[in-house]
Design a protein around this motif. Structure first.
Motif, PDB file in Angstrom:
ATOM      1  N   LEU A 106      47.134  41.302 -11.455  1.00 27.54           N
ATOM      2  CA  LEU A 106      47.268  41.484 -12.901  1.00 27.54           C
ATOM      3  C   LEU A 106      46.441  42.656 -13.404  1.00 27.54           C
ATOM      4  CD1 LEU A 106      48.328  40.595 -15.643  1.00 27.54           C
ATOM      5  CD2 LEU A 106      46.486  38.885 -15.730  1.00 27.54           C
ATOM      6  N   LEU A 107      45.204  42.786 -12.914  1.00 23.24           N
ATOM      7  CA  LEU A 107      44.314  43.816 -13.443  1.00 23.24           C
ATOM      8  C   LEU A 107      44.822  45.221 -13.126  1.00 23.24           C
ATOM      9  CD1 LEU A 107      41.789  44.509 -14.976  1.00 23.24           C
ATOM     10  CD2 LEU A 107      40.444  44.153 -12.895  1.00 23.24           C
ATOM     11  N   THR A 108      45.225  45.484 -11.892  1.00 21.73           N
ATOM     12  CA  THR A 108      45.734  46.819 -11.557  1.00 21.73           C
ATOM     13  C   THR A 108      47.063  47.096 -12.263  1.00 21.73           C
ATOM     14  OG1 THR A 108      46.697  45.900  -9.523  1.00 21.73           O
ATOM     15  CG2 THR A 108      44.561  46.993  -9.334  1.00 21.73           C
ATOM     16  N   THR A 109      47.875  46.065 -12.445  1.00 24.29           N
ATOM     17  CA  THR A 109      49.130  46.241 -13.170  1.00 24.29           C
ATOM     18  C   THR A 109      48.863  46.653 -14.613  1.00 24.29           C
ATOM     19  OG1 THR A 109      50.248  44.608 -11.784  1.00 24.29           O
ATOM     20  CG2 THR A 109      51.258  45.093 -13.905  1.00 24.29           C
ATOM     21  N   LEU A 110      47.877  46.014 -15.247  1.00 26.86           N
ATOM     22  CA  LEU A 110      47.521  46.360 -16.624  1.00 26.86           C
ATOM     23  C   LEU A 110      47.071  47.813 -16.738  1.00 26.86           C
ATOM     24  CD1 LEU A 110      45.549  43.151 -17.639  1.00 26.86           C
ATOM     25  CD2 LEU A 110      47.633  43.988 -18.720  1.00 26.86           C
ATOM     26  N   CYS A 111      46.304  48.270 -15.744  1.00 27.42           N
ATOM     27  CA  CYS A 111      45.796  49.639 -15.794  1.00 27.42           C
ATOM     28  C   CYS A 111      46.927  50.658 -15.716  1.00 27.42           C
ATOM     29  CB  CYS A 111      44.790  49.866 -14.668  1.00 27.42           C
ATOM     30  SG  CYS A 111      43.220  49.000 -14.919  1.00 27.42           S
ATOM     31  N   LEU A 112      47.977  50.326 -14.974  1.00 30.98           N
ATOM     32  CA  LEU A 112      49.140  51.214 -14.919  1.00 30.98           C
ATOM     33  C   LEU A 112      49.971  51.134 -16.191  1.00 30.98           C
ATOM     34  CD1 LEU A 112      50.541  50.881 -11.279  1.00 30.98           C
ATOM     35  CD2 LEU A 112      49.190  52.738 -12.248  1.00 30.98           C
ATOM     36  N   ALA A 113      49.956  49.969 -16.830  1.00 27.15           N
ATOM     37  CA  ALA A 113      50.847  49.741 -17.972  1.00 27.15           C
ATOM     38  C   ALA A 113      50.237  50.155 -19.306  1.00 27.15           C
ATOM     39  CB  ALA A 113      51.240  48.259 -18.033  1.00 27.15           C
ATOM     40  N   THR A 114      48.925  50.386 -19.345  1.00 24.82           N
ATOM     41  CA  THR A 114      48.296  50.695 -20.622  1.00 24.82           C
ATOM     42  C   THR A 114      48.304  52.189 -20.905  1.00 24.82           C
ATOM     43  OG1 THR A 114      46.344  50.329 -22.012  1.00 24.82           O
ATOM     44  CG2 THR A 114      45.933  50.937 -19.718  1.00 24.82           C
ATOM     45  N   ALA A 115      48.411  52.527 -22.181  1.00 18.94           N
ATOM     46  CA  ALA A 115      48.275  53.919 -22.624  1.00 18.94           C
ATOM     47  C   ALA A 115      46.889  54.167 -23.206  1.00 18.94           C
ATOM     48  CB  ALA A 115      49.345  54.236 -23.667  1.00 18.94           C
ATOM     49  N   SER A 116      46.047  53.138 -23.203  1.00 15.03           N
ATOM     50  CA  SER A 116      44.704  53.245 -23.778  1.00 15.03           C
ATOM     51  C   SER A 116      43.717  53.791 -22.748  1.00 15.03           C
ATOM     52  CB  SER A 116      44.229  51.868 -24.263  1.00 15.03           C
ATOM     53  OG  SER A 116      45.070  51.395 -25.300  1.00 15.03           O
ATOM     54  N   PRO A 117      42.582  54.323 -23.199  1.00 13.84           N
ATOM     55  CA  PRO A 117      41.569  54.824 -22.265  1.00 13.84           C
ATOM     56  C   PRO A 117      41.051  53.721 -21.347  1.00 13.84           C
ATOM     57  CG  PRO A 117      41.130  55.603 -24.489  1.00 13.84           C
ATOM     58  CD  PRO A 117      42.204  54.572 -24.604  1.00 13.84           C
ATOM     59  N   VAL A 118      40.847  54.065 -20.087  1.00 16.59           N
ATOM     60  CA  VAL A 118      40.334  53.124 -19.089  1.00 16.59           C
ATOM     61  C   VAL A 118      38.939  53.574 -18.668  1.00 16.59           C
ATOM     62  CG1 VAL A 118      40.667  52.140 -16.790  1.00 16.59           C
ATOM     63  CG2 VAL A 118      42.655  52.560 -18.273  1.00 16.59           C
ATOM     64  N   TYR A 119      38.014  52.618 -18.667  1.00 17.69           N
ATOM     65  CA  TYR A 119      36.623  52.875 -18.289  1.00 17.69           C
ATOM     66  C   TYR A 119      36.268  52.010 -17.089  1.00 17.69           C
ATOM     67  CZ  TYR A 119      36.116  55.175 -22.821  1.00 17.69           C
ATOM     68  OH  TYR A 119      36.267  56.021 -23.895  1.00 17.69           O
ATOM     69  N   LEU A 120      35.607  52.585 -16.099  1.00 17.42           N
ATOM     70  CA  LEU A 120      35.169  51.842 -14.923  1.00 17.42           C
ATOM     71  C   LEU A 120      33.654  51.880 -14.839  1.00 17.42           C
ATOM     72  CD1 LEU A 120      37.598  53.056 -12.085  1.00 17.42           C
ATOM     73  CD2 LEU A 120      37.935  51.221 -13.738  1.00 17.42           C
ATOM     74  N   ALA A 121      33.059  50.733 -14.553  1.00 21.20           N
ATOM     75  CA  ALA A 121      31.621  50.637 -14.304  1.00 21.20           C
ATOM     76  C   ALA A 121      31.433  50.224 -12.847  1.00 21.20           C
ATOM     77  CB  ALA A 121      30.970  49.624 -15.246  1.00 21.20           C
ATOM     78  N   PRO A 122      31.337  51.196 -11.928  1.00 19.16           N
ATOM     79  CA  PRO A 122      31.259  50.869 -10.503  1.00 19.16           C
ATOM     80  C   PRO A 122      30.035  50.034 -10.169  1.00 19.16           C
ATOM     81  CG  PRO A 122      31.749  53.195 -10.831  1.00 19.16           C
ATOM     82  CD  PRO A 122      31.355  52.646 -12.163  1.00 19.16           C
ATOM     83  N   ALA A 123      30.188  49.167  -9.166  1.00 23.43           N
ATOM     84  CA  ALA A 123      29.080  48.346  -8.666  1.00 23.43           C
ATOM     85  C   ALA A 123      29.360  48.034  -7.207  1.00 23.43           C
ATOM     86  CB  ALA A 123      28.940  47.066  -9.474  1.00 23.43           C
ATOM     87  N   HIS A 147      37.554  57.184 -17.228  1.00 19.04           N
ATOM     88  CA  HIS A 147      36.149  57.416 -17.555  1.00 19.04           C
ATOM     89  C   HIS A 147      35.268  56.574 -16.633  1.00 19.04           C
ATOM     90  CE1 HIS A 147      37.362  59.410 -21.324  1.00 19.04           C
ATOM     91  NE2 HIS A 147      38.296  58.475 -21.367  1.00 19.04           N
ATOM     92  N   ILE A 148      34.269  57.202 -16.027  1.00 19.46           N
ATOM     93  CA  ILE A 148      33.377  56.516 -15.097  1.00 19.46           C
ATOM     94  C   ILE A 148      32.014  56.344 -15.756  1.00 19.46           C
ATOM     95  CG2 ILE A 148      32.404  56.478 -12.779  1.00 19.46           C
ATOM     96  CD1 ILE A 148      35.463  56.428 -12.830  1.00 19.46           C
ATOM     97  N   LEU A 149      31.551  55.116 -15.835  1.00 15.27           N
ATOM     98  CA  LEU A 149      30.255  54.795 -16.440  1.00 15.27           C
ATOM     99  C   LEU A 149      29.315  54.349 -15.336  1.00 15.27           C
ATOM    100  CD1 LEU A 149      31.565  52.742 -19.503  1.00 15.27           C
ATOM    101  CD2 LEU A 149      31.080  55.198 -19.387  1.00 15.27           C
ATOM    102  N   GLY A 150      28.420  55.224 -14.930  1.00 12.18           N
ATOM    103  CA  GLY A 150      27.501  54.901 -13.853  1.00 12.18           C
ATOM    104  C   GLY A 150      28.035  55.379 -12.519  1.00 12.18           C
ATOM    105  N   PRO A 151      27.514  54.764 -11.424  1.00 10.89           N
ATOM    106  CA  PRO A 151      26.537  53.682 -11.419  1.00 10.89           C
ATOM    107  C   PRO A 151      25.113  54.198 -11.574  1.00 10.89           C
ATOM    108  CG  PRO A 151      27.126  54.240  -9.183  1.00 10.89           C
ATOM    109  CD  PRO A 151      27.970  55.123 -10.063  1.00 10.89           C
ATOM    110  N   ALA A 152      24.176  53.253 -11.734  1.00 11.66           N
ATOM    111  CA  ALA A 152      22.764  53.590 -11.798  1.00 11.66           C
ATOM    112  C   ALA A 152      22.154  53.446 -10.409  1.00 11.66           C
ATOM    113  CB  ALA A 152      22.053  52.670 -12.795  1.00 11.66           C
TER     114      ALA A 152
END
Length: 401
Positions: A106-123, A147-152
């Motif tokens: 579901l999550l990867t499908t949503l990322c392909l289907a959305t036109a909104s900005p996508v942000y990732l916080a790697p861990a 958009h990539i947020l991090g990692p720290a």
């Protein structure tokens, strides 16, 4: 600071950092956001959907095969509903699947289907983060506008130390708030220089420095997000052009950067000199590779490179000038001296050395201007860049109106 009525989709992938996402939901809702959570199957092994449901006040989705939800194409509805998609934590596996365009949950499908900005916080484990495959996936995602947020960097649950820690919930919340923020540089023309310069000795050798360009590229992206028309003058770096940049000019030497910046700032409102420009260059470049001669020492005659900031400040009409000072000692003294000597409006100073400044994912900055200063504590360079741009915009309005 508010997120009132904003619609945020929080994706949670498998990893021990998932426990931080519980606090993230709470912090987002504190600012008035509507939060819906989508989890991967592996994420449910760390935190239960019931926990996120209690915190968000919304049903939590896990499976693409939820018949009650998918009867009305629920994954498409979710993708359209979200104004921002934030995946925290984003595991190495999740990043790999997104980079390859998979839609197998579901999550990867949503990322392909959305036109909104996508942000990732790697861990992830620091070695996994440093692996060439992960870095290649990271570059692919950034090139597509993710958009990539991090990692720290810091202590990790596995007992190792290094880059790979998910940013703290308050840092992620600040990044999302900033993404909806006022266009504080709307209509302004901003030039940002970034990266090192290389001065050739012969066809195979050069004099350079350790600047990666990450901070300057993050500043350029933050300025574009703040509404500015940004020209990025980049030294020799291996970084993709940030999203929203109007124009990129690639250069190699200090003289080339001087010429490119001079041309780009002719009608600019603000110049941010984040590049680590070499102070000297060889008097001449050998036409062939220099050879060793029986252990004899090699002497290089160097000449001083043109000073970009001093050149701009000497002009009768010049943009608002922001310099950078990377120092190994006496940071404030050297920064304030540079601020005054070069006639700058503002300077961003940071200490560099082992684990600081160059070749790191995070940084810390102290800002100085004629009658004040401000501390920007150590944080991911993308987050720090947004804070820096806000401060620059404040000072610009105070000085230039």
């Amino acid at each position: 600071m508010t997120l009132a009525q904003r619609r945020l989709l929080l994706g949670v992938s498998g990893g021990i950092a998932a426990y931080k996402s519980c606090e993230l939901v709470r912090r987002l809702r504190e600012l008035g956001a509507h939060v819906r959570v989508v989890m991967t199957e592996n994420a449910t092994r760390f935190v239960t959907p019931t926990t996120f449901q209690a915190l968000s006040g919304e049903p939590v989705r896990v499976s693409l095969w939820d018949e009650s939800a998918e009867a009305a194409m629920g994954h498409i509805e979710l993708a359209r509903w979200a104004e921002r998609v934030l995946i925290a934590p984003a595991s190495a596996d999740l990043m790999a699947r997104l980079a390859q365009g998979h839609a197998n949950d579901l999550l990867t499908t949503l990322c392909l289907a959305t036109a909104s900005p996508v942000y990732l916080a790697p861990a992830m484990n620091q070695q996994m983060w440093a692996h060439a495959a992960t870095q290649a996936n990271l570059a692919t995602l950034r090139a597509r506008g993710v958009h990539i947020l991090g990692p720290a960097a810091g202590d990790q649950a596995c007992g190792e130390v290094g880059s790979g820690r998910m940013l703290e919930p308050h840092e992620l919340r600040a990044a999302i708030v900033a993404s909806f923020g006022d266009q504080v540089l709307q209509g302004r023309k901003v030039v940002v220089s970034a990266g090192p310069t290389y001065e050739d000795i012969d066809p195979v050798r050069f004099i350079g420095n350790r600047s990666s360009g990450r901070m300057g590229f993050a500043v350029a992206e933050a300025a574009a997000q703040a509404g500015a028309q940004v020209t990025l003058v980049a030294g020799p770096v291996s970084l993709a052009t940030p999203q929203g940049i109007a124009r990129r000019v690639d250069v190699r030497s200090a003289a080339q950067m001087h010429a490119a910046v001079t041309a780009a700032t002719a009608d600019a409102d603000i110049y941010i000199g984040a590049a680590a420009v070499g102070d000297y260059r060889p008097n001449s470049v050998a036409p062939q590779k220099l050879k060793k001669h029986d252990g004899a020492a090699l002497a290089l005659q160097l000449t001083e490179n043109p000073d970009i900031l001093a050149h701009l400040s000497a002009q009768r009409a010049h943009p608002f000038l922001v310099g950078f000072a990377a120092e190994t000692q006496d940071v404030e003294r050297y920064a304030r001296d540079k601020l005054q000597r070069k006639g700058l409006d503002m300077i961003a100073a940071n200490q560099v050395g082992e684990g600081l400044g160059f070749e790191t994912a995070d940084n810390a900055i102290t800002l100085y201007w004629a009658d004040g200063s401000a501390e920007l504590p150590r944080a991911d360079k993308a987050l720090l860049a947004r804070q820096l741009i806000e401060r620059i915009a404040d000072r610009y309005r105070a000085v230039r109106g």
